[in-house]
Design an enzyme around this catalytic site. Structure first.
Site, PDB file in Angstrom:
ATOM      1  N   ASP A  32       0.662  -1.336  -0.044  1.00 42.44           N
ATOM      2  CA  ASP A  32      -0.166  -0.155   0.030  1.00 42.44           C
ATOM      3  C   ASP A  32       1.172   1.256  -0.160  1.00 42.44           C
ATOM      4  O   ASP A  32       0.659   2.220   0.704  1.00 42.44           O
ATOM      5  CB  ASP A  32      -0.893  -0.059   1.328  1.00 42.44           C
ATOM      6  N   GLU A 242     -11.429  -0.066  -2.812  1.00 40.80           N
ATOM      7  CA  GLU A 242     -10.524   0.263  -1.878  1.00 40.80           C
ATOM      8  C   GLU A 242      -9.508   1.157  -2.298  1.00 40.80           C
ATOM      9  O   GLU A 242      -9.333   1.285  -3.529  1.00 40.80           O
ATOM     10  CB  GLU A 242     -10.074  -0.786  -0.866  1.00 40.80           C
TER      11      GLU A 242
HETATM   12  O1  FUB Z   1      -3.103  -3.670   3.641  1.00 39.08           O
HETATM   13  C1  FUB Z   1      -4.267  -4.021   4.135  1.00 39.08           C
HETATM   14  C2  FUB Z   1      -5.249  -3.732   3.382  1.00 39.08           C
HETATM   15  O2  FUB Z   1      -5.037  -4.271   2.094  1.00 39.08           O
HETATM   16  C3  FUB Z   1      -5.369  -2.266   2.581  1.00 39.08           C
HETATM   17  O3  FUB Z   1      -5.951  -1.283   3.727  1.00 39.08           O
HETATM   18  C4  FUB Z   1      -6.118  -2.460   1.413  1.00 39.08           C
HETATM   19  O4  FUB Z   1      -6.235  -1.527   0.620  1.00 39.08           O
HETATM   20  C5  FUB Z   1      -5.479  -3.653   0.895  1.00 39.08           C
HETATM   21  O5  FUB Z   1      -4.027  -3.327   0.218  1.00 39.08           O
END
Ligand code: FUB
Length: 342
Positions: A32, A242
């Site tokens: 991320d 997301e």
């Molecule tokens: O890294 C944890 C979660 O997985 C993140 O918050 C999401 O965007 C996904 O990458």
């Protein structure tokens, strides 16, 4: 005698493909990656992945991170420094676990680290911590941002000086549980299963002058199709899941995100920070690993995509950040990147 090659064989994915880029660091797992240019250097604010031995599930319990480390480099392709722990979940008074994808911002001599985590009740909230250094250590505020929920904060500062936080994530990010305005623990673990209705929207709120609160109630970020209609919940190749990220180029606002269960990075273009944003295309085809999450930043006059994959571990929750150049067509559309070489 046969000549022996001393060059190492090029790494390949489990299905034999060659990777477009190599991990920025190999000593720790980081995912991320939110990249920023501060003082002429590139700083990357990633999640710090660890193996807690938790099996994969739809809520992402296997992503059991508990601290943040910052990376820095003088220029793209230069050596990458892994800085010491910037903050641990034990130092975030309101948080209990799962320090997921962070972002950072700078204003008036202070660096701000925005961190999603589960609170003591298990509800995801977003908090902020501050430092005089881009690499920390950061000191957390006692409470999460008032009115914050869900995950994946991305703070964009416009050329006007105003900053905006984009946030949200469905499934493990709990956005579906907020669709009626307050937390509904029974709203399910994935989406609302309403394929013919508008998809769940990411959120945006302008930040207060001190960068520590929302200056207004969060509003929906509308992502619309060619006809101006909201993308539908069933449109899994295009709808928001997301990993929001905003950047501005040539007067246009690019709202970028992950489609989650279809594993694309996608983008939509608007005329102002609130949108609506017109769905335009994919940025990155699926990487190795379930999640895809990125940032896009200009360094001098080139643009860079920071992303992650599971090249080093082949495990969904142990990811490595990478970077590659992002290029645009003359009409402002983004040239699709394949994370594997042809
Ligand atoms: O890294 C944890 C979660 O997985 C993140 O918050 C999401 O965007 C996904 O990458």
């Amino acid at each position: 005698a046969l000549a022996q090659s001393t060059t190492k064989p090029e790494p390949r994915s489990p299905d034999g493909k060659r990777y477009l880029a190599q991990p920025l660091v190999t000593k720790i797992y980081v995912a991320d990656p939110s990249a920023h240019v501060f003082n002429g250097k590139i700083y990357v604010y990633p999640s710090h992945d660890v193996d807690a031995g938790i099996p994969d599930d739809d809520l992402g319990n296997q992503y059991a991170m508990h601290d943040y480390r910052v990376l820095s480099m003088d220029r793209p392709g230069g050596p990458v420094t892994i800085h010491p722990v910037a903050i641990d979940v034990k130092q975030i008074p309101w948080a209990s676990k799962q320090t997921w994808a962070p972002d950072a911002a700078y204003k008036n001599g202070t660096y701000y680290l925005y961190m999603p985590a589960r609170d003591k009740q298990g509800v995801f909230r977003i908090g902020v911590a501050t430092s005089k250094s881009p690499t920390g250590p950061f000191k957390a505020e006692a409470q999460p941002i008032r009115g914050s929920y869900s995950i994946d904060p991305a703070v964009f500062t416009d050329t006007t000086g105003e900053s905006y936080m984009y946030f949200g994530g469905i499934w493990g990010g709990q956005l579906q549980r907020w669709s009626k305005g307050s937390f509904d623990p029974n709203a399910g673990d994935t989406d609302l299963k309403q394929d013919d209705r508008p998809a769940l929207s990411p959120k945006v709120a302008r930040m207060s002058a001190d960068m520590k609160q929302f200056a207004e109630p969060p509003r929906d970020v509308q992502i619309v199709d060619e006809a101006g209609k909201p993308l539908l919940g069933g449109d899994h190749d295009r709808r928001f899941f997301e990993a929001a990220w905003m950047f501005k180029r040539a007067g246009k606002y690019y709202f970028t995100y992950s489609t989650g269960d279809t594993h694309f990075l996608a983008y939509a273009i608007g005329d102002n920070p609130y949108g609506p944003f017109r769905y335009t295309g994919h940025i990155l085809s699926p990487v190795q690993g379930w999640t895809s999450h990125h940032s896009i930043v200009q360094f001098q006059n080139r643009w860079w995509l920071f992303y992650h994959d599971t090249q080093l571990s082949n495990k969904n929750h142990l990811r490595s950040a990478k970077m590659t150049e992002l290029t645009f067509n003359p009409d402002g559309t983004i040239r699709l990147i394949d994370p594997f070489k042809k």
